[in-house]
Design an enzyme around this catalytic site. Structure first.
Site, PDB file in Angstrom:
ATOM      1  N   ARG A 168     -10.006  20.640   8.846  1.00 36.90           N
ATOM      2  CA  ARG A 168      -9.196  21.016  10.006  1.00 36.90           C
ATOM      3  C   ARG A 168      -9.522  22.433  10.468  1.00 36.90           C
ATOM      4  NH1 ARG A 168      -5.051  17.307  10.367  1.00 36.90           N
ATOM      5  NH2 ARG A 168      -4.592  16.115   8.469  1.00 36.90           N
ATOM      6  N   THR A 197      -6.147  -0.831  10.157  1.00 35.88           N
ATOM      7  CA  THR A 197      -5.916   0.181  11.187  1.00 35.88           C
ATOM      8  C   THR A 197      -5.715  -0.434  12.577  1.00 35.88           C
ATOM      9  OG1 THR A 197      -7.398   1.639   9.952  1.00 35.88           O
ATOM     10  CG2 THR A 197      -6.617   2.416  12.069  1.00 35.88           C
ATOM     11  N   ARG A 210       0.842  -1.195   0.000  1.00 42.02           N
ATOM     12  CA  ARG A 210       0.000   0.000   0.000  1.00 42.02           C
ATOM     13  C   ARG A 210       0.876   1.244   0.000  1.00 42.02           C
ATOM     14  NH1 ARG A 210      -1.772   2.832   4.933  1.00 42.02           N
ATOM     15  NH2 ARG A 210      -3.417   4.343   4.442  1.00 42.02           N
ATOM     16  N   LYS A 238     -13.029   3.016   1.111  1.00 38.98           N
ATOM     17  CA  LYS A 238     -12.680   2.992   2.529  1.00 38.98           C
ATOM     18  C   LYS A 238     -13.907   3.430   3.328  1.00 38.98           C
ATOM     19  CE  LYS A 238      -8.678   4.583   3.777  1.00 38.98           C
ATOM     20  NZ  LYS A 238      -7.529   5.511   3.947  1.00 38.98           N
TER      21      LYS A 238
END
Length: 609
Positions: free
Chosen positions: A199, A399, A158, A341
Site C-alpha cells: 500500500r 469472488t 471460509r 489462491k
C-alpha cells in the site's frame, strides 16, 4: 433396334423374384437400429419422455432413472411441457421445492430456522454435487446464522483472516464444530491467510487527483504525501522495477508507468488518471516480486489455524511453488490441506509446479482481474478448472459471484450466468464472499447459489461436459476407479461406497464425475472434513474404538477381511436410507498385500432386514 411390343409382356408371377412390402422393410430397418442402439446398454430402459410442470429456478431434481448414454434427446423436446433428459445417465422424473438441500430441513427466514422432523441419520438422497463455500463474517458468525446457512446448502465455511481477531475466529470454529455435533454431520473449515498487502502511505491534505501525463514520484521518504509524491514503504517493489514497468493503484483505478527508478524511488508518468486516497493498494502485474507470500502475521495466523484444527488453509498472492513449500514446512504435512489462491500473473507462469505442490486451487478473480485485463480472466478460469480436473485436485471459483446480493435479495441475470458457467466448467465448489459475510441476505444468497447448481446439474449439456471435459490419465494404482464408475452405471447401483483413510480414493472417484453418490467412509474425522470440498463426495466419519482404530496401511494382510468392509457398507447404506433391500452397491477400497490405491472391487446387494 426397337423391342417388339410382344417381347415386353409381363413375366409370369411364379417366376418373379420374392419381394417384401415397403412398410415391412421399414419396420425391419427400425428394429435393427433399435437393437444396435440398445445392445450396448442391455440393462437400461428405452428412452421415454416424462411430463412435468414448466421448469422454474426454484425447482430441483428429486429422483433420477437411467437412459441410454447416447440417446437422441431431440425426440423429447417437441412438447413445451417435456423436461430435457440427461443424455448420459440421468433423467428427471419428479421435482421438489428447493428451499434447502434435500438432506437438510427447510428454512423460512435467516433468523428463524425450522428443524422439526429432521433425522440426522438419513442419507440426503440426490444431493447437489458442486459444493458451496461461504465466507463467515459479521452477518453470519453466530451459531444460529451458521446453522441457517448450513441448512440452506453450505458445505464448507471460509474464515477470512484479513478481518477479525483470533478470539472471534476461535468462537466461529467452535460454533461450526457444535453444529457438526448437533446434526452428526461433516462440515469443512477453510482458513484464508491475508498475504502481503502493498500500500501507499498517507497524504497531508487528504485524497489527491492525478492528471493524465503528469509526473508522480513514489519513494521511501516517510513524510506525508502531496500532489507530487507519496511514500511507498516497500523496498522489494523498487528492487523489481525497471523503466516501462506498469504500477496499478487502488484496484487498477489509477495506472502509472515507471520512467526512472532506483533502490528507494520511482519516477512515474500517469497513464490512467484518477483519485488516489491514502493506504490504497499497489499491484505490479508485470514482474515477480522478491517477497514471500507470507508475512509475520500470516505465520502467526497459520499456526493459529493448526491449533484450532481447520481443514484447509488458503495462501494468498502465490507467485511460485516455493511459496507453498514455505507454508507446508511451517504447519507440517498432516495438519491442514493447502489451497493456492491464483491472483497474480506470476503464478500462471509457474502454474504446473504450483499445481503439483498444492492440494487445491482457488481462482481468486478479484485481484486476478486487477492484474490481468478483464477479458483474460474467463479464459484463465476455464484453463485452471480444466487443469485441476485433469490432475484430480479440488478447484474453487471465487469472488463477485453474486455480488449484488450484498444488498439485494435477488441476483442479476449476469451473476446467475456467471455461477452457472463455473459449474459447467466442472468446478468442485463455488464461493460466496461478502454476500454471506457482510451482506443483508446471506441465507438467500446460499439458497440462490444452490438453486443454480441444481438447475445446471439437471441439464443434459452439463452431463455431456462432465463426460468429455477432462483428459484423465489413470495410474496403475487407481485403475479400479474407472471400473467402479462403469460398473455402477451398468448395474444401476444406488451408490459407490469407498473406504479411505487419507481421502485419495474418494478424491479419485470424484475426478471421474460419476452420477452416482460417492459415499466416502473414513475412520479419520480430519479426512472426512477435508473431503467436504470435493465434487460429488458425501463424507461420513465412521468412528471406531481408539484401541482398534488404525490406518489401512497399518493392517496386515492376514488380519484384513473385506467381508467386514462389505458388512459395514451394508450397515451404513441401511442406516442412512441410502439403499433398500435388493438394491446394488459398488464397493471399492484398498486391500493390504496389493498395489497402493484402490485394488479391490465388489458388487454388494442389500439384504432383507
Amino acid at each position: 433396334h426397337s423391342v417388339p411390343p410382344q417381347s415386353a409382356t409381363a413375366m409370369p408371377r411364379s417366376n418373379r423374384p420374392p419381394t417384401l412390402p415397403l412398410a415391412l422393410l421399414l419396420a425391419i430397418f427400425a428394429a435393427a437400429v433399435l437393437f444396435s442402439s440398445t445392445s450396448r446398454y442391455p440393462q437400461e430402459p428405452l428412452l421415454s419422455s416424462v411430463q412435468r410442470p414448466s421448469v422454474r429456478a426454484n425447482w430441483a431434481v428429486k429422483s433420477v432413472v437411467r437412459t441410454p448414454r447416447f440417446a437422441d434427446i431431440s425426440r423429447i423436446r417437441r412438447s413445451p411441457k417435456t423436461f430435457a433428459i440427461d443424455v448420459s445417465e440421468e433423467k428427471v422424473t419428479s421435482q421438489t421445492p428447493i428451499a434447502s438441500r434435500p438432506d437438510r430441513p427447510g428454512i423460512e427466514k435467516k433468523s428463524s430456522v425450522q428443524i422439526q422432523g429432521y433425522d440426522p441419520s438419513r442419507f440426503p438422497g440426490p444431493f447437489s454435487k458442486t459444493k458451496v463455500l461461504a465466507t463467515v463474517g459479521p452477518a453470519s458468525d453466530s451459531f444460529e446464522m451458521l446453522e441457517a446457512l448450513w441448512l440452506a446448502g453450505v458445505d464448507v465455511f471460509r474464515i477470512n483472516l484479513s478481518h477479525g481477531t483470533h478470539e472471534k475466529h476461535r468462537e466461529v470454529v467452535k460454533n461450526i464444530r457444535d453444529l457438526e455435533d448437533k446434526y452428526q454431520c461433516v462440515i469443512g473449515i477453510l482458513l484464508d491467510l491475508q498475504g502481503p498487502k502493498l500500500r501507499v502511505g498517507r497524504f497531508k491534505d487528504g485524497p489527491i487527483m492525478l492528471e493524465k501525463g503528469k509526473s508522480f514520484r513514489l519513494d521511501m521518504n516517510e513524510e506525508l504525501g502531496d500532489i507530487n509524491r507519496v511514500t511507498l514503504p516497500h523496498p522489494e517493489i523498487f528492487a523489481a522495477l525497471v523503466p516501462g514497468t506498469s504500477l496499478l493503484l487502488d484496484d487498477g483505478k489509477v495506472k502509472l508507468e515507471v520512467v526512472d527508478c532506483g533502490e528507494d524511488f520511482a519516477e512515474t508518468k500517469v497513464i490512467v488518471p484518477g483519485k488516489l486516497s491514502e493506504r490504497k493498494g499497489v499491484n505490479v502485474p508485470e514482474v515477480t516480486l522478491p517477497i514471500s507470500a507470507m508475512t509475520e502475521k500470516d505465520k502467526k495466523d497459520a499456526l493459529f489455524g493448526v491449533e484450532v484444527g481447520v481443514d484447509w488453509m488458503a495462501l494468498s498472492f502465490v507467485q511460485k511453488a516455493e511459496d507453498i513449500k514455505e507454508l507446508r514446512s511451517l504447519i507440517g504435512d498432516d495438519t491442514a490441506k493447502i489451497m493456492a489462491k491464483i491472483e497474480k500473473p506470476a503464478a500462471l507462469q509457474d502454474i504446473d509446479h504450483i499445481v503439483e505442490e498444492v492440494d487445491g486451487v482457488m481462482v481468486a478473480r478479484g485481484d486476478l482481474g486487477v492484474e490481468l485485463s478483464p477479458h483474460q480472466v474467463p479464459v484463465v478460469q476455464k484453463r485452471l478448472v480444466s487443469k485441476m480436473r485433469t490432475v484430480g485436485k479440488p478447484v474453487v471459483v471465487a469472488t463477485q459471484m453474486l455480488e449484488s446480493m450484498i444488498s439485494s435479495p435477488t441476483p442479476t441475470r449476469a451473476e446467475a450466468n456467471d455461477v452457472a458457467n463455473a459449474i459447467y466448467d466442472g468446478a468442485d465448489a463455488v464461493m460466496l464472499s461478502a454476500e454471506s459475510a457482510a451482506g443483508s441476505y446471506p441465507v438467500e444468497a446460499v439458497t440462490t447459489m444452490e438453486s443454480i447448481i441444481r438447475e445446471v446439474e439437471g441439464n443434459p449439456e452439463y452431463r455431456i461436459r462432465m463426460e468429455s471435459g477432462a483428459s484423465i490419465r489413470p495410474k496403475p494404482s487407481d485403475a479400479m476407479i474407472p471400473a467402479a464408475r462403469a460398473m455402477a452405471r451398468h448395474i444401476n447401483a444406488s451408490a459407490i461406497v469407498c473406504f479411505t483413510t487419507w481421502g485419495r480414493i474418494a478424491q479419485r472417484i470424484s475426478q471421474e464425475r460419476s452420477t452416482r453418490p460417492i459415499i466416502a467412509l473414513s475412520n479419520s474425522q480430519k479426512t472426512a472434513r477435508r473431503l467436504a470440498l470435493s465434487w460429488g463426495v458425501y463424507p461420513i466419519y465412521n468412528a471406531c474404538d481408539p484401541q482398534e482404530c488404525v490406518s489401512a496401511d497399518q493392517i496386515s494382510y492376514e488380519d484384513f477381511s473385506f467381508d467386514k468392509v462389505i458388512e459395514l457398507a451394508r450397515e451404513v447404506a441401511a442406516k442412512k436410507s441410502l439403499a433398500k433391500p435388493g438394491d446394488m452397491l459398488v464397493v471399492t477400497g484398498w486391500q493390504p498385500g496389493g498395489v497402493q490405491g484402490a485394488n479391490i472391487l465388489r458388487v454388494v446387494q442389500m439384504l432383507e432386514e
